[in-house]
Design a protein around this motif. Sequence first.
Motif, mmCIF file in Angstrom:
data_model
loop_
_atom_site.group_PDB
_atom_site.id
_atom_site.type_symbol
_atom_site.label_atom_id
_atom_site.label_comp_id
_atom_site.label_asym_id
_atom_site.label_seq_id
_atom_site.Cartn_x
_atom_site.Cartn_y
_atom_site.Cartn_z
ATOM 1 N N THR A 66 0.834 -1.206 0.000
ATOM 2 C CA THR A 66 0.000 0.000 0.000
ATOM 3 C C THR A 66 0.863 1.247 0.000
ATOM 4 O OG1 THR A 66 -1.736 -1.175 1.208
ATOM 5 C CG2 THR A 66 -1.834 1.223 1.207
ATOM 6 N N GLN A 67 1.912 1.241 0.832
ATOM 7 C CA GLN A 67 2.834 2.376 0.848
ATOM 8 C C GLN A 67 3.512 2.538 -0.514
ATOM 9 O OE1 GLN A 67 3.315 4.552 3.249
ATOM 10 N NE2 GLN A 67 2.128 3.593 4.869
ATOM 11 N N LYS A 69 5.557 3.974 7.360
ATOM 12 C CA LYS A 69 4.665 5.038 6.909
ATOM 13 C C LYS A 69 5.382 6.376 6.791
ATOM 14 C CE LYS A 69 1.739 6.894 9.658
ATOM 15 N NZ LYS A 69 0.604 7.123 10.562
ATOM 16 N N GLY A 112 -9.251 8.805 3.197
ATOM 17 C CA GLY A 112 -8.155 8.099 2.554
ATOM 18 C C GLY A 112 -7.676 6.889 3.318
ATOM 19 N N TYR A 113 -8.354 6.546 4.417
ATOM 20 C CA TYR A 113 -7.947 5.345 5.158
ATOM 21 C C TYR A 113 -9.079 4.700 5.941
ATOM 22 C CZ TYR A 113 -7.953 8.018 9.532
ATOM 23 O OH TYR A 113 -8.334 8.773 10.615
ATOM 24 N N ASN A 114 -10.127 5.453 6.244
ATOM 25 C CA ASN A 114 -11.195 4.950 7.101
ATOM 26 C C ASN A 114 -12.453 4.654 6.285
ATOM 27 O OD1 ASN A 114 -12.988 4.333 9.115
ATOM 28 N ND2 ASN A 114 -13.020 6.372 10.039
ATOM 29 N N TYR A 132 -9.076 13.529 2.031
ATOM 30 C CA TYR A 132 -8.651 12.161 1.720
ATOM 31 C C TYR A 132 -7.263 11.898 2.307
ATOM 32 C CZ TYR A 132 -12.514 12.052 -1.640
ATOM 33 O OH TYR A 132 -13.756 12.079 -2.226
ATOM 34 N N GLY A 137 -4.385 10.019 4.136
ATOM 35 C CA GLY A 137 -4.088 8.588 4.127
ATOM 36 C C GLY A 137 -3.526 8.191 2.773
ATOM 37 N N ASN A 138 -3.328 6.901 2.586
ATOM 38 C CA ASN A 138 -2.727 6.403 1.343
ATOM 39 C C ASN A 138 -3.724 6.189 0.218
ATOM 40 O OD1 ASN A 138 0.000 6.231 2.214
ATOM 41 N ND2 ASN A 138 -0.480 4.363 3.342
ATOM 42 N N LEU A 139 -5.007 6.062 0.537
ATOM 43 C CA LEU A 139 -6.010 5.705 -0.466
ATOM 44 C C LEU A 139 -6.556 6.962 -1.134
ATOM 45 C CD1 LEU A 139 -7.846 2.930 1.581
ATOM 46 C CD2 LEU A 139 -5.768 2.750 0.196
#
Length: 654
Positions: free
Chosen positions: A303-304, A448, A599-601, A617, A619-621
């Motif tokens: 994911t990272q 992270k 972006g993560y939840n 957003y 986070g990584n997503l």
Amino acid sequence: MMLVRNVVVLMLLVTVVAPIILYTDRIGTFKSASSRNEFIEEVTSFTFSGDAGRLNVLPQESSATLKEPIGLVYMDNTTKEGVEHKSARVLSATTDDSQAQKENPIRQVTDGNNQGVQSGISEKSTVAAENEVGRKGKIPKDEDGKAKVSKRSSSKNVAQNVEVKAEDQSSKTPVIAGKQETAKSGEGQNEQMAMPDARVRQLKDQLIRAKVYLSLPATKNNPHFTRELRQRIKEVQRVLGAAAKDSDLPRNSYERLKAMEQSLAKGKQIQDDCSAIVRKLRAMLHSTEEQLRVHKKQTLFLTQLTAKTLPKGLHCLPLRLTSEYYTLNSTQQHFPNQEKLEDPRLFHYALFSDNVLAAAVVVNSTITHAKEPSKHVFHIVTDRLNYAAMRMWFLVNPPGKATIQVQNIEEFTWLNSSYSPVLKQLGSQSMIDYYFRTHRANSDSNLKYRNPKYLSILNHLRFYLPEIFPKLDKVLFLDDDIVVQKDLTGLWSLDLKGKVNGAVETCGESFHRFDRYLNFSNPLISKNFDPRACGWAYGMNVFDLKEWKKQNITEVYHNWQKLNHDRQLWKLGTLPPGLITFWNRTHPLDRLWHVLGLGYNPNVNQRDIERAAVIHYNGNLKPWLEIGMPKYRNYWVKYVDYDHVYLRECNINP
């Protein structure tokens, strides 16, 4: 001749006498069944606790006075003398016999017309078997040393039905056997009282139990049962497929579940060593936990890696725009309304980004909801590689009546390593090794933070706002992964009460407090800050630049960065130094100004999203990546014109 005559007489006897015998046997069975039905009718009209009337078990039971029975065992045994009917035995959860006699009503237990008849087990042997299982966990055996297994069993078998219900912990429904119901109607009744998707969970549980039985010696020594169990496993796997909920299952799932349960019941009777089953289950649990740990680590790393990777379309877009920009003459490369850039009476936004498409969404969504677009000024700062592309995009797609400015960070000559300690640290060899060494995935806690984006000074420009905008009084800082859903002009009129930073606090969850980001084992941190202090969010922040200059915030930031040269106070990033720099200098904003976590939840409150002025957003997503969550993607996509010629040429699609 005599031989032929004898044969003819024998055939006459067989054809005439045999039907008579079979017919009389069926009459006896019918009469026996009729007498049983009469017995049931009498049982249901008993007087209980002084109240006369027909018993209706389910409505009369109360959870306040009655304890739910552990299970029901009903045996209908056939002996040589005929059909012998045995009464039901109720195993109560209470140990007080007198209390149980008062509290438990008579349960109606009958069998249907199509119910299979279990043979070879008397009532006394059933009681003995139950006691033996309770003491030793083993199945009793008969005189020949063979395990007692019923030869005939159907989907209406009461003992099997009870076992299914007892093992399904998610459905605490009382079992009443003997109702003349079809499998379909019984299935519907169970689904009403069971938890959602209970059947999918039960099928998965059956697969686990079946695999455990297959690996045990007692099963391996029984090839017939092994073949049967393997066949049941294949059937259940085909039915289960990729189903995540009960509605995804085919119609025959109930029949497959019942068939597997019957096979598992045979396996349970075959096993004579419970400790072997326990050991096998523990080994499976340990192996599964280890696999889960490994998969989580791999997922985190991948994911990272995906978050760091630039999609092909977003790589193509700036190249295409850059080539177009340099075909323009000098007069076509300038933006209008540049006189508004330093007017403190207008609404100024600071956006630092190297992502053309993301910056376009921020500007488009803000202007769409602005009541007076002509009063809004956007200051975009990007790096040298994306400078021409960013300018070209907004020259081709001007933000209506709003004013736009695009600057190159390379033009900030005052921002150098002699002035900025963080710039000096980011250029050091130790920092580059920290990010790019090959064994960077070995430490999950640091993974992270090992994102090369932190090597970009664009992330740290937020600490130099007064130097970038020396003539402005207030600036609204926006991240490039946000979407604006309401007019933001009200933020400039907010009274920050002498604070420098206006931000939404994020301490609704424990991991968003200071001890999550700072190293409180270091005395410099523990002496100056509260570990339970509430964190706040970057992404939409109002900065009072007058107070900033008055309190010399930039110098505070520089001092802490110098103390953290060896990364002992916090790991890299901009939020930890932000928490330190603006400690006791942050004014909390209403939570609906800025809703985070898209972006993560996957469980952000839908109502909060709809009411929010800004959604983030973080986070990584990210929504422009394929790993972005589809349920939140539409909030971002609707501000992108996918019919634009540059997007089509780069194959950027929703």
